[in-house]
Design a protein around this motif. Structure first.
Motif, short mmCIF file in Angstrom:
data_model
loop_
_atom_site.label_atom_id
_atom_site.label_comp_id
_atom_site.label_asym_id
_atom_site.label_seq_id
_atom_site.Cartn_x
_atom_site.Cartn_y
_atom_site.Cartn_z
N UNK A 18 0.79 -1.22 0.00
CA UNK A 18 0.00 0.00 0.00
C UNK A 18 0.82 1.27 0.00
N UNK A 19 2.13 1.14 -0.11
CA UNK A 19 3.01 2.29 -0.01
C UNK A 19 3.01 3.17 -1.26
N UNK A 20 2.83 2.57 -2.43
CA UNK A 20 2.89 3.34 -3.68
C UNK A 20 1.78 2.93 -4.62
N UNK A 21 1.27 3.91 -5.37
CA UNK A 21 0.22 3.67 -6.37
C UNK A 21 0.65 4.28 -7.71
N UNK A 22 0.25 3.60 -8.78
CA UNK A 22 0.61 4.06 -10.12
C UNK A 22 -0.64 4.06 -10.98
N UNK A 23 -0.87 5.14 -11.70
CA UNK A 23 -2.04 5.23 -12.60
C UNK A 23 -1.75 4.49 -13.89
N UNK A 24 -2.79 3.85 -14.41
CA UNK A 24 -2.70 3.16 -15.69
C UNK A 24 -3.27 4.06 -16.78
#
Length: 121
Positions: free
Chosen positions: A72-78
């Protein structure tokens, strides 16, 4: 005479007290839900089809498909290829290989998370 019935509003006109139904609250938006992710594994650039409900007919300004590291530390948009109320096609972002949670954000309302594995290139 007190009336604790919250579903009615009491209006006093002169010496008469009238009861009328309270206005209904605005319906809240429906939470987006993912029912299928296909494929469930792929490399950078792979098109992933997300099937579900309540995504909205078009992608809103504040809507996105996100790949989140399991911690849950990093998120990336697709990158979005197509968007409809029941199906989204998104391009797997070019990020490190590993397991990710994929979910849809529709104007701040988050769907359930479904696991996806990004394979090494």
């Amino acid at each position: 005479m007190e009336d604790d019935d919250a579903s009615f509003a009491t209006v006093t006109i002169g010496s008469r007290r009238l009861k009328s139904p309270s206005p209904s609250p605005s319906p809240s938006p429906l939470t987006p839900a993912i029912t299928e992710l296909s494929p469930q594994e792929g490399k950078c650039g792979t098109d992933v089809t997300i099937v579900g409900s309540n995504f909205g007919d078009t992608q809103g300004e504040d809507s996105a498909v996100l790949f989140e590291i399991l911690s849950g530390e990093s998120r990336f948009s697709a990158e979005i290829i197509s968007w409809s109320n029941t199906q989204i096609v998104a391009n797997v972002p070019c990020i490190s290989a590993g397991k990710y949670n994929v979910y849809v954000n529709v104007s701040g309302m988050l769907s359930n998370k479904v696991e996806f594995t990004i394979s090494p290139s």
